[in-house]
Design a protein around this motif. Structure first.
Motif, short mmCIF file in Angstrom:
data_model
loop_
_atom_site.label_atom_id
_atom_site.label_comp_id
_atom_site.label_asym_id
_atom_site.label_seq_id
_atom_site.Cartn_x
_atom_site.Cartn_y
_atom_site.Cartn_z
N ILE A 180 47.01 28.92 70.25
CA ILE A 180 47.82 28.60 69.81
C ILE A 180 49.61 28.61 70.75
CG2 ILE A 180 48.44 31.01 70.30
CD1 ILE A 180 50.29 31.78 67.79
N GLY A 181 48.42 28.22 71.70
CA GLY A 181 49.20 27.85 73.51
C GLY A 181 49.10 28.37 74.66
N TRP A 182 48.39 30.08 74.66
CA TRP A 182 48.17 30.21 75.84
C TRP A 182 47.17 29.57 77.22
CZ3 TRP A 182 51.10 34.48 77.23
CH2 TRP A 182 51.85 35.19 75.83
N ASP A 183 47.63 30.45 78.35
CA ASP A 183 46.36 29.46 79.15
C ASP A 183 45.39 30.34 79.47
OD1 ASP A 183 45.37 28.37 81.17
OD2 ASP A 183 46.81 28.29 82.42
N ILE A 184 43.92 30.18 78.77
CA ILE A 184 43.53 31.70 78.99
C ILE A 184 42.03 30.94 79.98
CG2 ILE A 184 43.29 31.61 76.42
CD1 ILE A 184 40.73 29.95 76.56
N ASN A 185 42.58 29.97 80.82
CA ASN A 185 42.08 29.54 82.56
C ASN A 185 42.84 30.38 83.41
OD1 ASN A 185 40.35 28.44 81.58
ND2 ASN A 185 41.66 26.56 81.52
N GLN A 186 44.15 31.16 83.01
CA GLN A 186 45.21 31.74 84.10
C GLN A 186 44.95 33.28 83.10
OE1 GLN A 186 46.41 30.91 87.03
NE2 GLN A 186 45.03 29.09 87.08
N ILE A 187 44.01 33.90 82.92
CA ILE A 187 44.60 35.18 83.19
C ILE A 187 44.83 36.54 84.37
CG2 ILE A 187 43.31 37.58 81.45
CD1 ILE A 187 41.91 35.41 79.86
#
Length: 486
Positions: free
Chosen positions: A463-470
């Protein structure tokens, strides 16, 4: 805040704040076999029974707490002083007290910054000192220009006025000093909140300035308090806005974004100054203090409302603690997630983590996690239950207390580990039952976590979330990062 283990067990890392210390660096030493007889891991009593070291918590003040189990699974603890232990690299400045290091250096130093950071800051410090010496000397010249003439015998008066004026600025600088040292690691996680708080505090500082005509004899203390509040506001505003600027610079053009922001700000400044002069030119306004104060209050409230609207328009695609709660809650309830725009609109800019429901307390010491049940059997069960996770989570079972989960982190835990603990906490909250056994509830929640968390991450990515920048800051606002295990 690390925690280390014997080779037979994974290394645990806690960010804890036990009652006997203020800041902790916790290491876990866990032994999976009670037959190990290493001298460093076993202690023998006079009756021949053995106490096996299963956990070690080490704190930043140099002390450590060892958790020992005897042959009958009775748990005991020993508090030791390890302040003389070595093992630090020279780049970590082992000679510098931890309280000073935490205040003046970024969290995670030296690994969290580039190699040239320390040399640059050591040279920048005397550079700034010389700049402020020049500022002090120039201030006396400015005061001379407005009527305090050295040649007319008012040298002492000019010097005294310069000292008072610079002291006012110095008191204000204390606010920035405190904010930068104590709260420097907050801004990356929630820049919206701290930018809004900066305007609230700045408004409070302006009130002191507004009161100076009412109490002219107290000009210096009122102006100093105003400067202090506005300096605190600036200490919150500048780093927060740098994070926001970095969010805008999607093509690495941070310098260009910052330069164009100056154009917008200066344009607004010129228009604002012009309108302010026009308002001050209105007949009767300057002579009527109540009218002046009410006009300021009206414009200031409009300013705060506009600031809130502008911050609400920001759409971060990174997952912080507030957005993680929103996303996890929806996924646990309906197995779906929100997009960046919808989630950012739902994010409450002004809310505090401590008032969120369910309450999740990160970085709890192992003693507090055990509560009244200090049995070795509970320790063994918890370590076995969370053998595959980078954290340990329990539900606080104190009577007359609302639902609350306590979390500690293992060595090598990342922000993804924090996100997993949040997911588990929400599942436990939504499926809580007073009749089920605690360990049965924890086991069921971990099974659901194993089955559904990957789907949660995949939905976030799709959906477009940056899961590498948590970026999840927990346990005294310490960001959990990957730590190499040696």
């Amino acid at each position: 805040m690390p925690f280390a283990l014997q080779p037979s067990f994974p290394i645990f890392k806690f960010n804890a704040t036990p009652k006997h210390t203020t800041t902790t660096r916790v290491q876990f030493v866990c032994n999976s076999s009670s037959n190990q007889t290493n001298s460093g891991d076993s202690h023998y009593k006079s009756d021949g029974s053995r106490h096996q070291v299963v956990l070690v918590e080490r704190y930043l003040n140099g002390t450590s707490k060892r958790y020992l189990l005897d042959d009958e699974f009775h748990l005991t603890t020993i508090l030791e002083d390890e302040s003389k232990s070595n093992g630090y690299s020279l780049k970590e400045l082992p000679w510098l007290p931890d309280i000073v290091k935490d205040f003046v250096l970024p969290a995670g130093f030296p690994g969290s910054v580039s190699e040239d950071y320390l040399e640059y800051m050591l040279l920048q410090f005397p550079t700034n000192v010389t700049a402020w010496i020049c500022h002090t000397l120039v201030t006396s010249s400015l005061l001379k220009a407005v009527g305090l003439d050295y040649s007319s015998g008012t040298t002492a008066a000019a010097s005294a006025a310069a000292i008072r004026w610079v002291s006012k600025d110095g008191i204000g600088a204390v606010g920035r000093f405190f904010i930068g040292g104590r709260f420097g690691n907050l801004f990356d996680d929630d820049p919206k909140q701290w930018r809004m708080y900066a305007d609230f505090i700045g408004s409070a500082g302006s009130i002191f300035d507004l009161c100076t005509p009412l109490y002219p004899a107290y000009f210096l203390p009122l102006a100093s308090l105003g400067n202090l509040a506005k300096a605190v506001a600036r200490g919150l505003k500048d780093p927060s806005f740098r994070v926001i600027q970095n969010h805008f610079a999607v093509s690495g053009n941070l310098g260009d974004v910052a330069a164009k922001e100056e154009v917008w700000e200066v344009s607004a400044q010129l228009i604002g100054l012009g309108l302010g002069i026009l308002v001050l030119s209105t007949p009767g306004l300057v002579r009527s203090y109540p009218v002046l104060a009410s006009t300021w209050m009206t414009v200031r409230l409009l300013h705060l409302w506009l600031r809130y609207q502008s911050l609400s328009a920001l759409q971060f695609d990174t997952v912080n603690l507030k957005r993680a709660r929103i996303l996890v809650n929806l996924h646990v309830s309906n197995s779906t997630v929100l997009g960046c725009e919808e989630c950012n609109k739902m994010e409450n800019i002004l809310s505090w983590e401590k008032f969120s429901v369910p309450r999740i307390v990160f970085g709890v010491s192992f003693s507090d996690m055990l509560g009244g049940d200090r049995s070795g059997l509970k320790v063994k069960k918890l370590l076995e239950l969370y053998a595959k996770e980078k954290y340990i989570l329990v539900v606080n079972q104190e009577p007359f207390k609302d639902f609350e989960t306590l979390v500690s982190f293992k060595d090598g835990a990342t922000s993804l580990s924090v996100l997993r603990s949040i997911w588990q906490a929400y599942w436990l909250y939504n499926n809580r039952s007073s009749q089920d056994n605690l360990f049965d509830q924890l086991k069921a929640s971990l099974n659901e976590l194993d089955h559904q968390f990957d789907n949660f991450l995949q939905q976030l990515k799709d959906i477009g979330w940056d899961i590498n920048q948590i970026s999840l800051k927990v346990a005294n606002d310490v960001l959990i990062k990957e730590v190499p295990v040696y």
